[in-house]
Design a protein around this motif. Structure first.
Motif, short mmCIF file in Angstrom:
data_model
loop_
_atom_site.label_atom_id
_atom_site.label_comp_id
_atom_site.label_asym_id
_atom_site.label_seq_id
_atom_site.Cartn_x
_atom_site.Cartn_y
_atom_site.Cartn_z
N CYS A 49 0.85 -1.19 0.00
CA CYS A 49 0.00 0.00 0.00
C CYS A 49 0.88 1.24 0.00
N MET A 50 0.57 2.19 -0.88
CA MET A 50 1.35 3.43 -0.92
C MET A 50 0.63 4.58 -0.21
N ALA A 51 -0.44 4.25 0.51
CA ALA A 51 -1.19 5.22 1.32
C ALA A 51 -1.67 6.42 0.51
N GLY A 62 6.02 0.46 10.36
CA GLY A 62 6.63 1.39 9.42
C GLY A 62 6.07 1.35 8.01
N ALA A 63 5.02 0.57 7.78
CA ALA A 63 4.43 0.47 6.44
C ALA A 63 2.93 0.76 6.50
N ALA A 64 2.41 1.28 5.41
CA ALA A 64 0.97 1.54 5.32
C ALA A 64 0.25 0.23 5.09
N LYS A 65 -0.88 0.08 5.79
CA LYS A 65 -1.66 -1.16 5.67
C LYS A 65 -3.15 -0.83 5.70
N CYS A 83 -18.65 -4.23 -1.47
CA CYS A 83 -19.17 -3.79 -2.77
C CYS A 83 -18.09 -3.73 -3.84
N GLY A 84 -16.84 -3.55 -3.42
CA GLY A 84 -15.72 -3.55 -4.36
C GLY A 84 -15.34 -2.20 -4.92
N ILE A 85 -15.98 -1.13 -4.48
CA ILE A 85 -15.65 0.19 -5.01
C ILE A 85 -14.21 0.59 -4.67
N CYS A 86 -13.75 0.18 -3.50
CA CYS A 86 -12.37 0.48 -3.11
C CYS A 86 -11.38 -0.35 -3.93
N VAL A 87 -11.78 -1.56 -4.28
CA VAL A 87 -10.94 -2.44 -5.10
C VAL A 87 -10.66 -1.78 -6.45
N LYS A 88 -11.72 -1.24 -7.05
CA LYS A 88 -11.59 -0.58 -8.35
C LYS A 88 -10.76 0.68 -8.26
N ALA A 89 -10.79 1.36 -7.11
CA ALA A 89 -10.09 2.63 -6.95
C ALA A 89 -8.60 2.47 -6.65
N CYS A 90 -8.17 1.31 -6.17
CA CYS A 90 -6.78 1.12 -5.73
C CYS A 90 -5.83 1.03 -6.93
N PRO A 91 -4.93 2.01 -7.08
CA PRO A 91 -3.99 1.97 -8.21
C PRO A 91 -2.93 0.87 -8.07
N CYS A 141 -15.19 3.16 5.30
CA CYS A 141 -15.22 1.84 5.92
C CYS A 141 -13.95 1.05 5.66
N ILE A 142 -12.96 1.70 5.07
CA ILE A 142 -11.61 1.14 4.94
C ILE A 142 -10.67 2.23 5.46
N GLN A 143 -9.74 1.84 6.29
CA GLN A 143 -8.80 2.79 6.87
C GLN A 143 -7.37 2.37 6.56
N ILE A 144 -6.51 3.34 6.34
CA ILE A 144 -5.10 3.06 6.13
C ILE A 144 -4.37 3.40 7.42
N VAL A 145 -3.68 2.42 7.97
CA VAL A 145 -2.95 2.59 9.23
C VAL A 145 -1.48 2.27 9.01
N GLU A 146 -0.66 2.76 9.90
CA GLU A 146 0.76 2.44 9.84
C GLU A 146 1.03 1.26 10.76
#
Length: 127
Positions: free
Chosen positions: A12-14, A44-47, A110-118, A36-41
């Motif tokens: 993940c590149m956050a 030392g890496a984004a997850k 729903c998968g909207i985040c899946v489609k958005a993830c580069p 409903c999806i959160q990026i946490v550290e």
């Protein structure tokens, strides 16, 4: 059981594209606290933190607003939600959203985040 998952070895590149897509879908605005999806550290890496459909939210919902559908996804009936926030309090991954004055919302795979993830690290899986 259908759920959102992070692909093994995915980095993940956050960029927050998934977070933006989710908050826009539910609340029509980009606000990280409304996703409903959160990026946490972590180490030392984004997850990405995602809903694992554990059902803890449903167990504490006194109104019976959270139920599991045939695919194993827990959904919130917004008409039954009393907006008490107990579901958000018990979510172990802090991905169940409770905005003041509105019913709670959670991942429905729903998968909207899946489609958005580069980086293409998110996927909807059947387990």
């Amino acid at each position: 059981m259908k759920r959102l998952s992070v692909k093994k070895g995915g980095v993940c590149m956050a960029c927050l594209e998934c977070v933006q897509a989710c908050s826009n879908a539910f609340y029509k605005e980009f606000h990280p606290d409304k996703s409903c999806i959160q990026i946490v550290e972590k180490n030392g890496a984004a997850k990405p933190n995602t809903c694992v459909q554990c059902g803890k939210c449903a167990k504490v919902c006194e109104a019976g607003a959270i139920t599991q559908n045939a695919k194993g996804v827990y959904t919130i009936n917004k008409k039954l939600c009393t907006q008490c926030g107990k579901c958000a309090e018990v979510c172990p991954f802090h991905v169940l959203v409770k905005v003041e004055g509105q019913p709670a919302s959670k991942c429905i795979a729903c998968g909207i985040c899946v489609k958005a993830c580069p980086m293409e690290i998110l996927e909807i899986v059947e387990k």
